[in-house]
Design a protein around this motif. Structure first.
Motif, PDB file in Angstrom:
ATOM      1  N   GLY A 234       0.770  -1.313   0.055  1.00 17.29           N
ATOM      2  CA  GLY A 234       0.058  -0.111  -0.134  1.00 17.29           C
ATOM      3  C   GLY A 234       0.886   1.285  -0.085  1.00 17.29           C
ATOM      4  N   GLU A 235       1.952   1.218   0.645  1.00 13.45           N
ATOM      5  CA  GLU A 235       2.903   2.423   0.855  1.00 13.45           C
ATOM      6  C   GLU A 235       3.699   2.613  -0.719  1.00 13.45           C
ATOM      7  N   ILE A 236       3.973   1.593  -1.097  1.00  7.25           N
ATOM      8  CA  ILE A 236       4.757   1.467  -2.481  1.00  7.25           C
ATOM      9  C   ILE A 236       3.581   2.243  -3.400  1.00  7.25           C
ATOM     10  N   ILE A 237       2.477   1.854  -3.484  1.00  3.13           N
ATOM     11  CA  ILE A 237       1.319   2.313  -4.413  1.00  3.13           C
ATOM     12  C   ILE A 237       0.920   3.747  -4.018  1.00  3.13           C
ATOM     13  N   GLY A 238       1.019   4.113  -2.783  1.00  2.00           N
ATOM     14  CA  GLY A 238       0.752   5.412  -2.480  1.00  2.00           C
ATOM     15  C   GLY A 238       1.751   6.358  -2.983  1.00  2.00           C
ATOM     16  N   ALA A 239       3.133   5.866  -2.981  1.00  2.00           N
ATOM     17  CA  ALA A 239       4.188   6.826  -3.295  1.00  2.00           C
ATOM     18  C   ALA A 239       4.069   6.824  -4.783  1.00  2.00           C
ATOM     19  N   ILE A 240       3.718   5.809  -5.464  1.00  2.37           N
ATOM     20  CA  ILE A 240       3.687   6.176  -7.020  1.00  2.37           C
ATOM     21  C   ILE A 240       2.528   7.067  -7.235  1.00  2.37           C
ATOM     22  N   LYS A 241       1.361   6.810  -6.717  1.00  4.65           N
ATOM     23  CA  LYS A 241       0.287   7.753  -6.975  1.00  4.65           C
ATOM     24  C   LYS A 241       0.570   9.267  -6.863  1.00  4.65           C
ATOM     25  N   LYS A 242       1.543   9.455  -5.619  1.00  6.23           N
ATOM     26  CA  LYS A 242       1.865  10.893  -5.388  1.00  6.23           C
ATOM     27  C   LYS A 242       2.998  11.374  -6.402  1.00  6.23           C
ATOM     28  N   ARG A 243       3.692  10.478  -7.051  1.00  2.15           N
ATOM     29  CA  ARG A 243       4.542  11.030  -8.031  1.00  2.15           C
ATOM     30  C   ARG A 243       3.948  11.182  -9.361  1.00  2.15           C
ATOM     31  N   ILE A 244       3.049  10.209  -9.793  1.00  6.86           N
ATOM     32  CA  ILE A 244       2.521  10.407 -11.038  1.00  6.86           C
ATOM     33  C   ILE A 244       1.204  10.930 -11.117  1.00  6.86           C
ATOM     34  N   ARG A 245       0.613  11.107 -10.039  1.00 10.30           N
ATOM     35  CA  ARG A 245      -1.140  11.789  -9.905  1.00 10.30           C
ATOM     36  C   ARG A 245      -1.967  11.048 -10.900  1.00 10.30           C
ATOM     37  N   GLU A 246      -2.469  11.949 -11.723  1.00 10.55           N
ATOM     38  CA  GLU A 246      -3.522  10.916 -12.677  1.00 10.55           C
ATOM     39  C   GLU A 246      -2.957  11.110 -14.129  1.00 10.55           C
ATOM     40  N   LYS A 247      -1.407  10.997 -14.393  1.00 11.13           N
ATOM     41  CA  LYS A 247      -1.085  11.054 -15.652  1.00 11.13           C
ATOM     42  C   LYS A 247      -1.258   9.584 -16.210  1.00 11.13           C
ATOM     43  N   ALA A 248      -1.242   8.552 -15.426  1.00  9.45           N
ATOM     44  CA  ALA A 248      -1.448   7.147 -15.886  1.00  9.45           C
ATOM     45  C   ALA A 248      -2.439   6.335 -14.891  1.00  9.45           C
ATOM     46  N   VAL A 249      -2.977   5.401 -15.296  1.00  9.22           N
ATOM     47  CA  VAL A 249      -3.563   4.324 -14.360  1.00  9.22           C
ATOM     48  C   VAL A 249      -2.596   3.299 -13.615  1.00  9.22           C
ATOM     49  N   ILE A 250      -2.615   3.123 -12.312  1.00 12.81           N
ATOM     50  CA  ILE A 250      -1.796   2.153 -11.555  1.00 12.81           C
ATOM     51  C   ILE A 250      -2.527   1.032 -11.596  1.00 12.81           C
ATOM     52  N   SER A 251      -1.633   0.055 -12.142  1.00 16.89           N
ATOM     53  CA  SER A 251      -2.251  -1.540 -11.967  1.00 16.89           C
ATOM     54  C   SER A 251      -1.408  -2.188 -11.068  1.00 16.89           C
ATOM     55  N   VAL A 252      -1.957  -3.298 -10.697  1.00 14.21           N
ATOM     56  CA  VAL A 252      -1.170  -4.146 -10.015  1.00 14.21           C
ATOM     57  C   VAL A 252      -1.081  -5.704 -10.371  1.00 14.21           C
ATOM     58  N   HIS A 253      -0.188  -6.490 -10.099  1.00 15.61           N
ATOM     59  CA  HIS A 253      -0.163  -7.957 -10.514  1.00 15.61           C
ATOM     60  C   HIS A 253       0.592  -8.645  -9.340  1.00 15.61           C
ATOM     61  N   CYS A 254      -0.363  -9.276  -8.648  1.00 15.16           N
ATOM     62  CA  CYS A 254       0.283  -9.905  -7.362  1.00 15.16           C
ATOM     63  C   CYS A 254       0.199 -11.418  -7.480  1.00 15.16           C
ATOM     64  N   HIS A 255       1.356 -12.029  -7.073  1.00 23.40           N
ATOM     65  CA  HIS A 255       1.538 -13.499  -6.844  1.00 23.40           C
ATOM     66  C   HIS A 255       1.019 -13.867  -5.505  1.00 23.40           C
ATOM     67  N   ASN A 256       0.857 -15.203  -5.315  1.00 23.86           N
ATOM     68  CA  ASN A 256       0.342 -15.819  -4.136  1.00 23.86           C
ATOM     69  C   ASN A 256       0.981 -16.473  -3.223  1.00 23.86           C
ATOM     70  N   ASP A 257       2.533 -16.406  -3.293  1.00 23.39           N
ATOM     71  CA  ASP A 257       3.617 -17.300  -2.747  1.00 23.39           C
ATOM     72  C   ASP A 257       3.397 -17.268  -1.316  1.00 23.39           C
ATOM     73  N   LEU A 258       2.932 -16.109  -0.795  1.00 20.86           N
ATOM     74  CA  LEU A 258       2.648 -16.089   0.844  1.00 20.86           C
ATOM     75  C   LEU A 258       1.016 -16.162   1.270  1.00 20.86           C
ATOM     76  N   GLY A 259       0.246 -16.354   0.073  1.00 16.72           N
ATOM     77  CA  GLY A 259      -1.326 -16.345   0.338  1.00 16.72           C
ATOM     78  C   GLY A 259      -1.565 -14.961   0.405  1.00 16.72           C
ATOM     79  N   LEU A 260      -0.864 -13.875   0.047  1.00 19.60           N
ATOM     80  CA  LEU A 260      -1.372 -12.307   0.199  1.00 19.60           C
ATOM     81  C   LEU A 260      -1.832 -11.736  -1.186  1.00 19.60           C
ATOM     82  N   ALA A 261      -2.097 -12.386  -2.227  1.00 17.81           N
ATOM     83  CA  ALA A 261      -2.257 -11.860  -3.510  1.00 17.81           C
ATOM     84  C   ALA A 261      -3.409 -10.991  -3.561  1.00 17.81           C
TER      85      ALA A 261
END
Length: 501
Positions: free
Chosen positions: A180-207
């Motif tokens: 969440g902190e990483i995404i928040g930092a990216i959002k602050k940096r690029i604002r609305e210039k692009a859509v932020i997407s995420v692609h999570c793998h489930n190795d720790l069951g947290l995807a």
């Protein structure tokens, strides 16, 4: 309320599950169902990786309307050009290119500096942008990348023309708070210039948890797969993230455009095509997801369903099986019901399936939707036939050694063989092996009933391995031994096809 885009990568990342590879016709069938589900983007494959992936992407673009069609491409000129060739005729298209950014990847896998990786990423985004307006970039292994460098890369590719930046947790390493902190930092940096997407793998069951944390911090797209299938421990489960947003819209203030009533049908189709069963306790689509055994829970449900159910089975398209067809049903009713179930077939395919339906109707008193789905799935998944079953008879009993008499067609010739075995399936498989002279090893044998009753259609799935090649085969019949023979022979046909190519 924000709309979260659903980027389905079942056909690309999901197919990377061991043993889950799909042929082109299976990909078309699944893509059609994903369109009915109303996903926003379908990542149909990796165009440069194989002729099959290229053909699948091209055909999906020609035949299926609705979602944006996407091809993956490494940050290489030849990859991006090949992706464009596969996508160019699609009404809505996207090129998704990627390059690693973590020091561990740059040092040991790519052997390039941070500066070179950034330069290459920008150049390839610009190249992709010269072909299509919709470009997505992924900094692979983002969650193990130095944050300041990650922000620099993201900002640079957005300036170069990427309209979506996808942040992959490539090895399933991060946690919800950290992500969440990483995404928040990216959002602050690029604002609305692009859509932020995420692609999570489930190795720790947290995807799923990581994806939801990302949404709470500004992500506008989630990359996911049906049933959570994918590399290693799998990907973010599409149905889980969709229903979490729907059920807790009060918390997330976000939703999707997914037609949730198609979730169960899509889940079952993926399971049939890939041969990967859904675990009974799987959230949303598992067999036990809406089962209640505790007396206290049952008492509460009878009084008021919301006491122990936070969503209804009907929300995801789960309904009690209903009788739809019988042996007196005509061709028109059959075709209409297939269309209602979401199968768009040409007349030749309908005619072929109708003959199989009539044979099944003579064996079963009641034909259910699941039976029809199994007929279509079996026909669509079938590999080109070098081997085919002509006849099969079994003798077995408490005081009699199981014996199988198998008659098969190989090319244009007919062969027959009688074999004994530990059981009727073993005897049948020994006879098939003797006729075909194949040397494959049976790795998996699974049987399940598609519907209830003693005349139920049974489905058998097998996996065979030979010379490092692993294939699967499926067969369905009211006679489980015949279903087992069909599954084994289909797997042999797939092996023969792999050897030829």
């Amino acid at each position: 309320m924000r709309k979260i885009r659903i980027f389905d990568t079942t056909l690309r990342d999901g197919e990377q599950s061991p043993g889950a590879s799909m042929n082109v016709d299976e990909k078309i069938q699944l893509a059609r169902q994903l369109a009915a589900l109303k996903v926003d983007i379908i990542e149909a494959g990796f165009a440069i990786s194989s002729p099959g992936d290229f053909e699948a992407i091209k055909r999906i673009g020609d035949e299926i309307e609705g979602p944006v069609l996407c091809s993956l491409a490494r940050a290489k000129e030849e990859d991006i050009k090949r992706a464009w060739e596969a996508l160019k005729d699609a009404p809505k298209k996207r090129i998704h290119t990627f390059h690693s950014t973590s020091d561990i990847h740059l040092k040991y896998q790519f052997r390039v500096s941070r500066e070179e990786a950034l330069k290459r990423s920008v150049a390839m985004v610009e190249l992709a942008r010269s072909y299509v307006e919709d470009v997505e970039f992924s900094p692979m292994d983002a969650t193990r990348t130095d944050l300041q460098y990650l922000l620099d890369v993201v900002e640079a590719v957005v300036e170069a023309g990427a309209s979506t930046v996808n942040i992959p947790d490539t090895v399933g390493y991060t946690t919800p708070a950290e992500f969440g902190e990483i995404i928040g930092a990216i959002k602050k940096r690029i604002r609305e210039k692009a859509v932020i997407s995420v692609h999570c793998h489930n190795d720790l069951g947290l995807a799923v948890a990581n994806s939801l944390a990302a949404i709470s911090n500004g992500a506008g797209q989630v990359e996911c797969t049906v049933n959570g299938i994918g590399e290693r421990a799998g990907n973010c489960s599409m149905e889980e993230v969709v229903m979490a947003l729907r059920t807790r819209k009060d918390f997330f203030n976000a939703g999707t455009g997914i037609n949730t009533k198609e979730i169960v049908r899509t889940s079952r189709l993926v399971s049939k095509i890939t041969g990967i069963p859904v675990q009974p306790n799987k959230a949303i689509v598992g067999a036990n997801a809406f089962a209640h055994e505790s007396g206290i829970h049952q008492d509460g449900l009878l009084k008021e369903k919301t006491t122990y159910e936070i969503m209804t089975p009907e929300d995801i398209g789960l309904q009690s099986t209903k009788l739809v067809m019988g042996k007196h049903s005509g061709r028109h009713a059959f075709k209409t019901r297939l269309k209602e179930l979401g199968f768009m077939l040409n007349q030749e395919e309908v005619d072929s399936l109708f003959e199989k339906f009539k044979r099944l109707a003579d064996q079963k008193k009641e034909i259910y939707d699941e039976d029809l789905e199994a007929l279509v799935s079996e026909a669509t998944a079938r590999a080109p036939e070098l081997y085919s079953l002509v006849d099969l008879s079994i003798t077995s009993g408490l005081a009699q050694k199981p014996t199988a008499m198998v008659k098969m067609k190989i090319g244009e010739e007919i062969f027959d063989r009688m074999e004994h075995g530990d059981g009727p399936v073993d005897a049948t498989y020994k006879a098939i092996v003797a006729i075909t002279k194949t040397k494959s090893t049976l790795r998996k044998f699974e049987v399940k009933s598609i519907t209830g009753g003693t005349d139920a259609l049974g489905e058998v799935s097998v996996s065979l391995e030979e010379d490092g090649r692993v294939v699967r085969g499926n067969g369905a019949d009211t006679d489980i031994i015949v279903a087992a023979a069909k599954a084994y022979i289909e797997a042999l046909n797939r092996l023969a096809l792999k050897k030829a190519t």
